[in-house]
Design a protein around this motif. Structure first.
Motif, PDB file in Angstrom:
ATOM      1  N   LYS A 234       0.433  -1.549  -0.340  1.00 44.89           N
ATOM      2  CA  LYS A 234      -0.079  -0.017   0.346  1.00 44.89           C
ATOM      3  C   LYS A 234       0.604   1.386   0.046  1.00 44.89           C
ATOM      4  CE  LYS A 234      -4.033  -2.181   2.144  1.00 44.89           C
ATOM      5  NZ  LYS A 234      -4.983  -1.555   3.024  1.00 44.89           N
ATOM      6  N   ARG A 235       2.062   1.523   1.073  1.00 45.99           N
ATOM      7  CA  ARG A 235       2.612   2.301   0.904  1.00 45.99           C
ATOM      8  C   ARG A 235       3.600   2.486  -0.745  1.00 45.99           C
ATOM      9  NH1 ARG A 235       8.230   4.029   1.364  1.00 45.99           N
ATOM     10  NH2 ARG A 235       9.209   1.685   0.822  1.00 45.99           N
ATOM     11  N   ARG A 236       4.138   2.425  -1.285  1.00 49.82           N
ATOM     12  CA  ARG A 236       4.255   1.512  -3.018  1.00 49.82           C
ATOM     13  C   ARG A 236       3.433   2.302  -3.638  1.00 49.82           C
ATOM     14  NH1 ARG A 236       6.578  -3.669  -1.476  1.00 49.82           N
ATOM     15  NH2 ARG A 236       4.933  -4.047  -3.463  1.00 49.82           N
ATOM     16  N   GLN A 237       2.581   1.816  -3.263  1.00 47.06           N
ATOM     17  CA  GLN A 237       0.945   2.608  -4.583  1.00 47.06           C
ATOM     18  C   GLN A 237       0.755   3.801  -3.973  1.00 47.06           C
ATOM     19  OE1 GLN A 237      -2.081  -0.455  -3.400  1.00 47.06           O
ATOM     20  NE2 GLN A 237      -1.145  -1.741  -5.041  1.00 47.06           N
ATOM     21  N   GLU A 238       1.043   4.323  -2.945  1.00 46.90           N
ATOM     22  CA  GLU A 238       0.703   5.814  -2.940  1.00 46.90           C
ATOM     23  C   GLU A 238       1.909   6.475  -3.102  1.00 46.90           C
ATOM     24  OE1 GLU A 238      -0.202   5.906   2.060  1.00 46.90           O
ATOM     25  OE2 GLU A 238      -1.999   4.890   1.856  1.00 46.90           O
ATOM     26  N   MET A 239       2.814   6.003  -3.022  1.00 48.79           N
ATOM     27  CA  MET A 239       3.968   6.775  -3.246  1.00 48.79           C
ATOM     28  C   MET A 239       3.820   6.965  -5.077  1.00 48.79           C
ATOM     29  SD  MET A 239       7.775   5.345  -2.971  1.00 48.79           S
ATOM     30  CE  MET A 239       8.327   5.291  -1.490  1.00 48.79           C
ATOM     31  N   LYS A 241       0.975   6.118  -6.768  1.00 50.84           N
ATOM     32  CA  LYS A 241      -0.048   6.546  -6.903  1.00 50.84           C
ATOM     33  C   LYS A 241      -0.301   5.142  -8.600  1.00 50.84           C
ATOM     34  CE  LYS A 241       0.304  11.606  -6.900  1.00 50.84           C
ATOM     35  NZ  LYS A 241       0.499  12.799  -7.531  1.00 50.84           N
ATOM     36  N   GLU A 244      -1.965   2.447 -11.905  1.00 54.77           N
ATOM     37  CA  GLU A 244      -1.998   4.001 -13.183  1.00 54.77           C
ATOM     38  C   GLU A 244      -2.080   3.092 -14.862  1.00 54.77           C
ATOM     39  OE1 GLU A 244      -1.994   6.703 -15.077  1.00 54.77           O
ATOM     40  OE2 GLU A 244      -1.078   7.146 -13.088  1.00 54.77           O
TER      41      GLU A 244
END
Length: 519
Positions: A234-239, A241, A244
């Motif tokens: 989740k942290r990577r996905q937030e970083m 975005k 995509e």
């Protein structure tokens, strides 16, 4: 209504600029005052067949950067044209302000008249008023942006070498169809903001991107706890975005392998891809609108006595060729002709508004018999794209006239089944099936960036959500993955899953088979 006949504007087939100017004024009067069209200012250029071929090669744009694929396309089209294997379009029209129309110099005056009505007013009105073009394209800024793109890439070739620029362009072109925003609109920048942004990019020299990736540890780590793994994902996905859908945008912003000028080239290619995306969604409506407009205008010119019977017959000969729909067993059949479907739907809407049947009143209570066919068409041209237009306006009458029916094609069955015929439920199924065939979300592969292995070997993970278990062509897929790896700089893993069940159908990677992916 009987109108006083006047002398035709031209009698001979040869055109001159003075005659074209007089005819243009007559067309403009009908288009604006009778059809209530709203258009950009027009810029009409008469060009030779070789110039038309050149316009073909640069995808119809008046200003374009250099690339070998354009020359290849020019050589192919010229060879086909010179040997008589194919003809040339009578016109090319540019979605810009002013709206640029290219007319063939070999055309007769009658054809110049038809082409001006078709392109300079039909397409022009559609470009200016359809919601997709208004929201996704900048007609006033596109010519200046193309000039910037051409000059920028030329400078990059001088500074960094033709070979490297060509490598980046080849890779970007390979990903062009996956370089558009489909569901969220990109921000529009003013000309001043665009210049400032480009200047900042050149001065920035990608410090933030490279600093980020240089701090990533190269050692591989194993995450023991599942919940910690999910938190990290989740942290990577937030970083980044994620997920995509716009692959070129993701690479432009996040690739650890690209320099600033290379990112700008990706941005140029994806902006051009975005510019053409509404045209892919409105082929039937756009051509139907332009064909209906030229058909209406040329008949009004004849009613007013401004063109002769000979000119009208020449225009009608070309018109009927454009809207001809070959039968399914005809050697010329290549699917449904968008000109034929679009024009017939526009004419049918006019019929429903003026002379509706009881069936029309049942299917289209909002427009049947309203007498306002102009306003109805203007509203449709402004507020729909192909699939929604077909769902809203395709009538049982037209389905019967075009003899449309639906085929159920099940890959598990050795035979085809007629799924819908001409009855009440069948009409709706035919209409839904035809509309679905114009839905780009169902025609183009849905490929998204879903994860990045930032704690290991920096592998980029993509997911292809397969519709109806339709896979990518293996050889083409692998070639495109090579281009993607060149832009990313590290290995790529592409996984295909069934859209409904998430069943994994295939896994393709640029990593040698002896290596194993580490997530």
């Amino acid at each position: 209504m009987i109108e006083e006949k006047t002398k035709p504007l031209f009698e001979r087939s040869e055109w001159t600029f003075d005659i074209m100017s007089e005819v243009y004024d007559a067309i403009e009067e009908i288009a604006h005052n009778e059809l209530h069209l709203d258009t950009y200012p027009n810029q009409i250029e008469v060009i030779s067949s070789e110039q038309m071929l050149d316009a073909y090669s640069s995808i119809g744009l008046p200003l374009m950067y250099k690339h070998w694929s354009f020359g290849k396309r020019f050589a192919r089209d010229e060879h086909s044209y010179r040997r008589g294997y194919s003809g040339l379009a009578y016109e090319i029209v540019i979605n810009s302000s002013p709206c640029i129309s290219y007319n063939m110099e070999d055309s007769s005056m009658a054809m110049q008249t038809l082409v001006m009505a078709h392109a300079a007013f039909g397409h022009n009105h559609f470009f200016k008023n359809n919601y997709l073009f208004k929201q996704w394209t900048d007609a006033e800024g596109i010519l200046e942006y193309l000039s910037f793109a051409r000059d920028y890439i030329a400078k990059c070739e001088e500074r960094y070498g033709i070979e490297r620029v060509e490598e980046i362009l080849d890779a970007a072109h390979a990903l062009m169809d996956q370089g558009v925003f489909r569901y969220r609109r990109p921000p529009k920048l003013s000309k001043e903001a665009l210049r400032k942004k480009v200047q900042e990019r050149e001065e920035y020299e990608e410090r933030s991107y490279n600093d980020l990736w240089r701090t990533v540890p190269a050692a591989r780590e194993t995450v023991a706890e599942l919940d910690e793994c999910e938190i990290e994902q989740k942290r990577r996905q937030e970083m980044f975005k994620l997920p995509e859908e716009n692959l070129l945008y993701f690479l432009e912003k996040n690739s650890p392998n690209l320099r600033t000028w290379e990112r700008e080239i990706l941005r140029i290619v994806r902006n051009i891809a975005q510019y053409f995306y509404p045209q892919k969604q409105t082929k039937v409506m756009n051509e139907g609108c332009a064909t209906f407009v030229h058909y209406t205008i040329m008949n009004r010119l004849y009613d007013k006595g401004l063109i002769s019977e000979g000119a009208l017959l020449e225009m009608l000969h070309s018109h009927t060729s454009v809207v001809f729909q070959p039968d399914f067993d005809d050697p010329r059949y290549n699917g449904i002709n968008p000109y034929a479907l679009g024009f017939n739907m526009m004419m049918d809407i006019k019929r429903i508004c003026m002379e509706p049947t009881d069936e029309d009143r049942d299917w289209f209570p909002a427009i049947a018999g309203n007498g306002e066919w102009r306003d109805t068409l203007l509203d449709a041209w402004a507020n729909y794209r192909d699939e929604s237009f077909i769902l809203q306006y395709l009538s049982p009458y037209l389905m019967r006239k075009m003899r449309l029916f639906s085929i159920a094609d099940d890959s598990k069955s050795p035979t085809l089944e007629v799924g819908a015929i001409h009855n009440k439920s069948g009409y709706r199924q035919v209409r839904n099936a035809l509309a679905e065939s114009y839905n780009l979300s169902l025609q183009e592969p849905d490929i998204q960036v879903v994860d990045v292995n930032i704690r290991g070997d920096r592998t980029l993970f993509l997911r292809h959500r397969c519709k109806n278990r339709i896979l990518l062509h293996e050889q083409t897929r692998n070639e495109v993955l090579k281009h993607l790896k060149l832009l990313w700089g590290y290995h790529i893993v592409l996984t295909g899953v069934e859209q409904e069940t998430n069943e994994e159908l295939y896994c393709a990677t640029t990593r040698p088979q002896k290596e194993e992916a580490v997530v």
